[in-house]
Design a protein around this motif. Sequence first.
Motif, PDB file in Angstrom:
ATOM      1  N   UNK A  43       0.845  -1.188   0.000  1.00 45.57           N
ATOM      2  CA  UNK A  43       0.000   0.000   0.000  1.00 45.57           C
ATOM      3  C   UNK A  43       0.889   1.249   0.000  1.00 45.57           C
ATOM      4  N   UNK A  44       0.592   2.151  -0.895  1.00 49.86           N
ATOM      5  CA  UNK A  44       1.317   3.416  -0.952  1.00 49.86           C
ATOM      6  C   UNK A  44       0.664   4.373   0.031  1.00 49.86           C
ATOM      7  N   UNK A  45       1.481   5.026   0.863  1.00 44.61           N
ATOM      8  CA  UNK A  45       0.945   5.872   1.929  1.00 44.61           C
ATOM      9  C   UNK A  45       0.939   7.353   1.615  1.00 44.61           C
ATOM     10  N   UNK A  46       2.022   7.885   0.972  1.00 37.90           N
ATOM     11  CA  UNK A  46       2.099   9.324   0.769  1.00 37.90           C
ATOM     12  C   UNK A  46       3.198   9.655  -0.222  1.00 37.90           C
ATOM     13  N   UNK A  47       3.216  10.885  -0.674  1.00 35.15           N
ATOM     14  CA  UNK A  47       4.314  11.383  -1.485  1.00 35.15           C
ATOM     15  C   UNK A  47       5.469  11.692  -0.554  1.00 35.15           C
ATOM     16  N   UNK A  48       6.631  11.120  -0.807  1.00 34.36           N
ATOM     17  CA  UNK A  48       7.804  11.291   0.049  1.00 34.36           C
ATOM     18  C   UNK A  48       8.591  12.536  -0.323  1.00 34.36           C
ATOM     19  N   UNK A  49       9.032  12.590  -1.576  1.00 29.46           N
ATOM     20  CA  UNK A  49       9.765  13.763  -2.045  1.00 29.46           C
ATOM     21  C   UNK A  49       9.723  13.833  -3.561  1.00 29.46           C
ATOM     22  N   UNK A  50      10.088  14.992  -4.084  1.00 38.05           N
ATOM     23  CA  UNK A  50      10.207  15.210  -5.522  1.00 38.05           C
ATOM     24  C   UNK A  50      11.644  15.607  -5.780  1.00 38.05           C
ATOM     25  N   UNK A  51      12.316  14.923  -6.679  1.00 36.31           N
ATOM     26  CA  UNK A  51      13.712  15.216  -6.987  1.00 36.31           C
ATOM     27  C   UNK A  51      13.831  16.136  -8.180  1.00 36.31           C
ATOM     28  N   UNK A  52      14.698  17.135  -8.062  1.00 35.49           N
ATOM     29  CA  UNK A  52      14.924  18.102  -9.138  1.00 35.49           C
ATOM     30  C   UNK A  52      16.423  18.236  -9.363  1.00 35.49           C
ATOM     31  N   UNK A  53      16.884  18.008 -10.594  1.00 35.50           N
ATOM     32  CA  UNK A  53      18.286  18.248 -10.919  1.00 35.50           C
ATOM     33  C   UNK A  53      18.547  19.747 -10.902  1.00 35.50           C
ATOM     34  N   UNK A  54      19.674  20.147 -10.319  1.00 39.07           N
ATOM     35  CA  UNK A  54      20.024  21.571 -10.249  1.00 39.07           C
ATOM     36  C   UNK A  54      21.447  21.792 -10.747  1.00 39.07           C
ATOM     37  N   UNK A  55      21.689  22.980 -11.288  1.00 40.28           N
ATOM     38  CA  UNK A  55      23.011  23.340 -11.787  1.00 40.28           C
ATOM     39  C   UNK A  55      23.882  23.950 -10.704  1.00 40.28           C
ATOM     40  N   UNK A  56      23.272  24.701  -9.790  1.00 43.52           N
ATOM     41  CA  UNK A  56      24.007  25.407  -8.740  1.00 43.52           C
ATOM     42  C   UNK A  56      23.260  25.180  -7.431  1.00 43.52           C
ATOM     43  N   UNK A  57      23.811  24.343  -6.572  1.00 39.45           N
ATOM     44  CA  UNK A  57      23.121  23.964  -5.336  1.00 39.45           C
ATOM     45  C   UNK A  57      22.873  25.178  -4.444  1.00 39.45           C
ATOM     46  N   UNK A  58      23.856  26.039  -4.271  1.00 43.23           N
ATOM     47  CA  UNK A  58      23.673  27.212  -3.404  1.00 43.23           C
ATOM     48  C   UNK A  58      22.571  28.120  -3.915  1.00 43.23           C
ATOM     49  N   UNK A  59      22.567  28.402  -5.224  1.00 44.08           N
ATOM     50  CA  UNK A  59      21.537  29.248  -5.812  1.00 44.08           C
ATOM     51  C   UNK A  59      20.153  28.617  -5.645  1.00 44.08           C
ATOM     52  N   UNK A  60      20.077  27.308  -5.843  1.00 41.96           N
ATOM     53  CA  UNK A  60      18.793  26.611  -5.739  1.00 41.96           C
ATOM     54  C   UNK A  60      18.282  26.584  -4.309  1.00 41.96           C
ATOM     55  N   UNK A  61      19.159  26.341  -3.346  1.00 44.11           N
ATOM     56  CA  UNK A  61      18.744  26.380  -1.939  1.00 44.11           C
ATOM     57  C   UNK A  61      18.241  27.769  -1.585  1.00 44.11           C
TER      58      UNK A  61
END
Length: 127
Positions: free
Chosen positions: A1-19
Amino acid sequence: MIKKLEHIGVYVNDMDESIAFYTEVLGLNLASRKQLDNGVELSFLSFPGHPETEIELIGRGTEGMSDSGIVHHIAFTVTDIEAELERLKGLGIRLLDEEPRTILGGTRIAFFFGPNGERLEFFQPAL
């Protein structure tokens, strides 16, 4: 049984800018930032008081990782879509929709872009 959405993954070019974008523009909290053994950097963000669903930012440029499964969009529930769009305009965020669209009997939506070209949506449910 699936319970919930855990996370959505997004590829990023610049981690600091994205955070910075996801925390400062959208109000998420950085829960953790980790480096995997193979060099891939991961960051997990969630809304204050709601750690049950996260956005996972995935650093690019690592062998074995590809962007072939890019997510179409990530939707965020809002209470005042017009005010949020005005706020984004003031921040110089690139908008796909300058004005909200109405769908499904009163639900209002508007799309905009994150710093890596990811498609994001504001979602205001019908009353």
